[in-house]
Design a protein around this motif. Structure first.
Motif, mmCIF file in Angstrom:
data_model
loop_
_atom_site.group_PDB
_atom_site.id
_atom_site.type_symbol
_atom_site.label_atom_id
_atom_site.label_comp_id
_atom_site.label_asym_id
_atom_site.label_seq_id
_atom_site.Cartn_x
_atom_site.Cartn_y
_atom_site.Cartn_z
ATOM 1 N N THR A 180 0.702 -1.483 -0.127
ATOM 2 C CA THR A 180 0.180 0.085 -0.046
ATOM 3 C C THR A 180 0.716 1.093 0.105
ATOM 4 O OG1 THR A 180 -0.376 -0.333 2.396
ATOM 5 C CG2 THR A 180 -2.257 -0.884 1.022
ATOM 6 N N LYS A 181 2.405 1.192 0.210
ATOM 7 C CA LYS A 181 3.075 2.233 0.018
ATOM 8 C C LYS A 181 3.633 2.113 -1.487
ATOM 9 C CE LYS A 181 6.463 5.111 0.387
ATOM 10 N NZ LYS A 181 7.576 5.512 -0.732
ATOM 11 N N HIS A 182 4.462 1.505 -1.564
ATOM 12 C CA HIS A 182 5.326 1.449 -2.951
ATOM 13 C C HIS A 182 4.699 1.533 -4.318
ATOM 14 C CE1 HIS A 182 6.287 -2.806 -2.121
ATOM 15 N NE2 HIS A 182 5.996 -2.788 -3.661
ATOM 16 N N MET A 183 3.475 0.496 -4.263
ATOM 17 C CA MET A 183 2.798 0.365 -5.389
ATOM 18 C C MET A 183 1.800 1.585 -5.700
ATOM 19 S SD MET A 183 1.453 -3.447 -5.290
ATOM 20 C CE MET A 183 0.039 -3.270 -6.326
ATOM 21 N N PHE A 184 1.854 2.365 -4.902
ATOM 22 C CA PHE A 184 0.910 3.476 -4.909
ATOM 23 C C PHE A 184 1.592 4.828 -4.951
ATOM 24 C CE2 PHE A 184 -1.489 -0.146 -3.657
ATOM 25 C CZ PHE A 184 -2.574 0.026 -4.506
ATOM 26 N N ASP A 185 2.420 4.972 -3.951
ATOM 27 C CA ASP A 185 2.963 6.313 -3.653
ATOM 28 C C ASP A 185 4.185 6.264 -4.575
ATOM 29 O OD1 ASP A 185 5.579 7.547 -2.624
ATOM 30 O OD2 ASP A 185 4.513 7.731 -0.627
ATOM 31 N N ASN A 186 5.052 5.429 -4.753
ATOM 32 C CA ASN A 186 6.170 5.528 -5.519
ATOM 33 C C ASN A 186 5.865 5.523 -7.097
ATOM 34 O OD1 ASN A 186 6.906 5.022 -3.067
ATOM 35 N ND2 ASN A 186 8.740 3.559 -3.873
ATOM 36 N N ARG A 187 4.730 4.803 -7.420
ATOM 37 C CA ARG A 187 4.271 4.781 -8.755
ATOM 38 C C ARG A 187 3.237 5.697 -9.133
ATOM 39 N NH1 ARG A 187 1.960 -0.609 -11.549
ATOM 40 N NH2 ARG A 187 1.855 0.026 -13.711
ATOM 41 N N TYR A 188 2.009 6.024 -8.756
ATOM 42 C CA TYR A 188 0.936 6.918 -8.871
ATOM 43 C C TYR A 188 1.410 8.263 -8.395
ATOM 44 C CZ TYR A 188 -1.300 2.500 -10.229
ATOM 45 O OH TYR A 188 -1.544 1.599 -10.784
ATOM 46 N N GLY A 189 2.028 8.320 -7.380
ATOM 47 C CA GLY A 189 2.208 9.435 -6.556
ATOM 48 C C GLY A 189 3.426 10.256 -7.310
ATOM 49 N N THR A 190 4.571 9.441 -7.604
ATOM 50 C CA THR A 190 5.738 10.218 -8.275
ATOM 51 C C THR A 190 5.329 10.490 -9.791
ATOM 52 O OG1 THR A 190 7.098 8.867 -6.959
ATOM 53 C CG2 THR A 190 8.032 9.992 -8.619
ATOM 54 N N PHE A 216 13.414 2.196 -14.250
ATOM 55 C CA PHE A 216 12.062 1.735 -14.710
ATOM 56 C C PHE A 216 11.723 0.897 -13.654
ATOM 57 C CE2 PHE A 216 8.802 -0.526 -17.038
ATOM 58 C CZ PHE A 216 8.041 0.253 -17.883
ATOM 59 N N GLY A 217 11.932 1.351 -12.324
ATOM 60 C CA GLY A 217 11.451 0.758 -11.097
ATOM 61 C C GLY A 217 10.141 1.408 -10.708
ATOM 62 N N TYR A 218 9.472 1.358 -9.499
ATOM 63 C CA TYR A 218 8.141 1.808 -9.177
ATOM 64 C C TYR A 218 8.110 3.314 -9.522
ATOM 65 C CZ TYR A 218 7.089 -2.568 -7.122
ATOM 66 O OH TYR A 218 6.661 -3.954 -6.945
ATOM 67 N N CYS A 219 8.981 4.161 -9.109
ATOM 68 C CA CYS A 219 8.702 5.659 -9.550
ATOM 69 C C CYS A 219 8.908 5.809 -11.098
ATOM 70 C CB CYS A 219 9.920 6.284 -8.950
ATOM 71 S SG CYS A 219 9.706 6.516 -7.065
ATOM 72 N N GLY A 220 9.990 5.053 -11.785
ATOM 73 C CA GLY A 220 10.166 5.375 -13.354
ATOM 74 C C GLY A 220 8.810 4.963 -13.874
ATOM 75 N N ARG A 221 8.337 3.714 -13.574
ATOM 76 C CA ARG A 221 7.244 3.045 -14.366
ATOM 77 C C ARG A 221 6.063 4.064 -14.421
ATOM 78 N NH1 ARG A 221 5.935 -2.299 -11.999
ATOM 79 N NH2 ARG A 221 8.242 -2.454 -11.704
ATOM 80 N N GLY A 222 5.756 4.656 -13.014
ATOM 81 C CA GLY A 222 4.649 5.607 -12.819
ATOM 82 C C GLY A 222 4.885 6.696 -13.798
ATOM 83 N N LEU A 223 6.356 7.375 -13.804
ATOM 84 C CA LEU A 223 6.448 8.322 -14.670
ATOM 85 C C LEU A 223 6.138 8.391 -16.134
ATOM 86 C CD1 LEU A 223 9.752 9.586 -12.779
ATOM 87 C CD2 LEU A 223 8.008 11.002 -13.777
ATOM 88 N N ALA A 224 6.752 6.987 -16.549
ATOM 89 C CA ALA A 224 6.406 6.654 -18.017
ATOM 90 C C ALA A 224 5.176 6.542 -18.491
ATOM 91 C CB ALA A 224 7.281 5.285 -18.243
#
Ligand code: NAD
Ligand code: SAH
Length: 420
Positions: A180-190, A216-224
């Motif tokens: 509930t943190k990294h799958m959402f915060d890092n991805r959709y948040g970032t 292309f980790g959680y943050c990079g994927r969300g950004l891309a």
């Protein structure tokens, strides 16, 4: 109040308004706050936190206080402090705050020391600077720390390294690692807040641009994903073959930075690593290229090399945008001094996402207060029940219902005798 260090206490009313606005989008944290007020799971505990001083963090602090804790907060980034939020926390919510927007490196560490001076029982960190300072410079306080939480990927990596080397002196919980943190915060948040920061700083049109995302980790994927949604062509750089393959199969172009540097209009780093964009890349970039970091501190883009290459630097061509003019006349635009663009040039992740990250933080603090005696100096995962509870509460707040396993389905999933 006397023992805080903030920019301007008269900003408190503005801070309260914005904190309450954020609270509207944080139903899970609100519910935990009500429960904490009744149960007081943190009664009498002193908490020192090193986190971004934002409206969302303010609502976490109000929750910890409702649970009975006193809280001292230092900023986890020199540029991310919202001065009105800091003022409100001090004047209206009774927290101690050591944070001023735009503080220099010395002031940044002085603030961490001041938060530690409160002799915390629990610590909350975002990037490991506070835990690092405790272990290297404030060893006198280590004995008193029952445990702590780490908010972000790079902080967790550092804690694992400390544990491996036998250096870690108290239990730390990897809050970042909950789903509930990294799958959402890092991805959709970032994903959203980084583009928000770039747009606020430059007002550039993303449609039709080539955006290079490093990592292309959680943050990079969300950004891309979000950059593609805005109509940009997205090029990914990676060092992990599996992540690179995933990016290719999602339809992104993958290339080494040396090649991507020649075609990018906007560059965004999200790797947690250093020297991802360096002098060899600046040398081939297009005139007007925009450089932003949304990973870790100010090490991903080699800012010093950029300064060395520049014959002129125009500061603040817009707020949070500095233009570096190279010898051949090309101009490269660095955002937020190479620090987290989403927190320096925008407001960080939206409250609705931080609702889950900070619900995880609050419930983990209560768990640490309950369980610390049976824990040893090691890196712990957040108990799975907390992750599930936060997801359930978030779905309920969104009025989304899901199915439940029937007894037959449960039996089927837990047996191996059933054939096809
Ligand atoms: P992650 O581990 O999921 O992803 C990082 C990716 O970067 C990995 O796939 C890795 O292979 C890749 N990488 C490493 N070195 C590289 C290099 N030299 N070139 C290209 N790729 C490289 O981590 P994450 O959760 O996506 O977090 C990334 C960073 O962002 C961390 O420092 C984390 O603390 C930070 N973070 C920032 C925000 C924010 O608000 N801006 C939010 C969450 C996390
Ligand atoms: N302190 C380091 C590492 C920060 S990583 C640095 O500044 O470089 C970024 C972390 O900030 C994420 O894990 C995320 O949870 C947190 N964050 C993002 N938006 C936020 C917000 N609105 N309020 C508080 N924290 C936020």
């Amino acid at each position: 109040m006397d023992t805080s260090d903030i920019a301007d206490v008269s900003l408190a009313r503005d801070g309260v308004k914005r904190i309450e606005w954020a609270d509207r989008a944080m139903p899970v944290l609100r519910r935990i706050r009500q429960r904490f007020a009744a149960e007081r799971p943190l009664a009498g505990l002193r908490i020192a936190a090193c986190m971004h001083v934002t409206t969302e963090t303010a609502n976490l602090i109000r929750t910890l206080q409702a649970g009975g804790a006193s809280v001292a907060l230092a900023a986890s980034n020199p540029l991310s402090t919202q001065d009105d939020t800091a003022a409100a926390l001090v004047a209206e919510y009774g927290a101690q705050v050591f944070a001023r927007a735009g503080i220099d490196r010395e002031g940044y560490y002085r603030h961490i020391h001041q938060a530690l001076d409160t002799r915390p029982d629990l610590v909350l960190d975002d990037g490991c600077d506070l835990v690092n300072t405790l272990h290297l410079e404030r060893t006198d306080l280590v004995e008193g720390v029952l445990g702590g939480c780490e908010e972000t990927t790079t902080g967790v990596i550092r804690l694992h390294q400390m544990a491996r080397e036998g250096a870690l002196r108290f239990p730390m919980v990897a809050v970042n690692d909950t789903a509930t943190k990294h799958m959402f915060d890092n991805r959709y948040g970032t994903g959203q807040s980084t583009l928000d920061g770039i747009i606020r700083a430059t007002n550039t049109l993303l449609a039709g641009k080539t955006i290079v995302v490093a990592g292309f980790g959680y943050c990079g994927r969300g950004l891309a994903e979000r950059a593609r949604g805005m109509g940009a062509r997205v090029v990914i750089t990676e060092i992990d073959p599996v992540k690179a393959l995933d990016a290719v199969l999602q339809g992104f172009t993958v290339a080494p930075m040396a090649e991507a540097a020649e075609v990018g209009d906007v560059f965004i780093t999200a790797t947690g690593n250093r020297d991802v964009i360096t002098a060899e890349h600046f040398a081939v970039m297009k005139d007007g290229a925009i450089l932003a970091n949304s990973g870790h501190f100010d090490v991903e883009i080699d800012v010093r090399a950029l300064a060395d290459l520049a014959v002129e630097v125009h500061r603040d061509v817009r707020p949070q945008a500095d233009e570096y003019v190279l010898a051949d006349g090309r101009r490269l635009v660095l955002l937020a001094e190479g620090r987290l663009v989403n927190l320096a040039a925008a407001e960080g992740h939206p409250a609705a996402v931080m609702d889950m990250s900070f619900a995880d933080q609050a419930l983990t603090c209560a768990w640490l207060a309950r369980e610390h005696q049976r824990l040893t100096p090691a890196v712990y995962q957040v108990p799975a029940e907390i992750d599930m509870e936060v997801a359930r509460l978030k779905l309920a707040a969104m009025s989304v219902r899901i199915d439940t396993l029937t007894p037959e389905q449960q039996d089927y999933l837990s047996s191996w005798q059933h054939g096809s």
